[in-house]
Design a protein around this motif. Sequence first.
Motif, short mmCIF file in Angstrom:
data_model
loop_
_atom_site.label_atom_id
_atom_site.label_comp_id
_atom_site.label_asym_id
_atom_site.label_seq_id
_atom_site.Cartn_x
_atom_site.Cartn_y
_atom_site.Cartn_z
N HIS A 43 0.86 -1.19 0.00
CA HIS A 43 0.00 0.00 0.00
C HIS A 43 0.90 1.24 0.00
O HIS A 43 1.76 1.41 0.88
N ASP A 45 0.90 5.36 0.02
CA ASP A 45 0.06 6.54 0.30
C ASP A 45 0.62 7.78 -0.37
O ASP A 45 1.75 8.18 -0.11
N HIS A 76 -2.90 4.67 -3.04
CA HIS A 76 -4.01 5.39 -2.40
C HIS A 76 -3.76 6.89 -2.58
O HIS A 76 -2.88 7.46 -1.96
N MET A 78 -4.46 10.41 -1.94
CA MET A 78 -5.10 11.40 -1.06
C MET A 78 -4.73 12.76 -1.60
O MET A 78 -3.97 13.53 -0.98
N ASP A 185 -8.53 0.84 5.86
CA ASP A 185 -7.24 1.51 6.04
C ASP A 185 -7.30 2.45 7.25
O ASP A 185 -8.10 3.39 7.27
#
Length: 232
Positions: A43, A45, A76, A78, A185
């Motif tokens: 994962h 970020d 991911h 953001m 998450d």
Amino acid sequence: MNKSAADRKKRKVLIAPSLLSADFMSLAREIEATGEAGADLLHVDIMDGHFVPNMTIGPFIVEAIRKTTSLPLDVHLMIERPERYIDDFIGAGADFVSVHMEASVHLNRILNHIKEKGAKAGVALNPATPVSCLASAVYDLDFVLIMSVNPGFGGQAFIPHSLEKIKETKKLLALKNPSALIEVDGGVKPDNFRTLADCGADILVMGSAFYLSGDYKALVQNLRRGKKQALR
Ligand code: DX5
Ligand code: ZN
């Protein structure tokens, strides 16, 4: 065997360590150890300092990560207006790409674009965003990412009402898009891992609890065996 144990036996829950809590001075070694430990996804970020207060890395580093591991990269985003960077992250090697519902104006277009480019398309929901927001997007997505902390930082406490959101999402997907997955998450630890899986999570992201565990391989084995204790 009770129903949830039987369901669990059929369904493998995927473990996705979040690099955010890794030692960035030894990133290559950390990534290698994550793969050797038996993790299923990595994962990654991506934070822009606007959608969330923190900043992390861009496509250039994702490309370097891609060269270091064969683990699927779960990116991911953001970031605000994620459509501006989707081609770059998929070009850099992202296999799963999630965008935030709250940051995406043309969500249908974005999800279809991610899929056309060959990646899995996910919609992330902040803790205050209700599952009902997915009513139309549910047909276009490959996975839903339920944020169980407010995004931006590792090491925060799990928000308890997330359990209800996972169950609600599971019901929605069963009706409208049964092959879609649920990812959770934030604040995932050995002691809530099994509960989250039983509520319907298919992918569990684990940042601080993974990288601060001291023994990644033993942690993954314990999670798969259903042990609750953290290592160290
Ligand atoms: C937070 C990130 C998470 C974070 C999770 O905004 O999206 O992926 O790394 O960290 P933990 O598992 O420590 O809550
Ligand atoms: Zn994340």
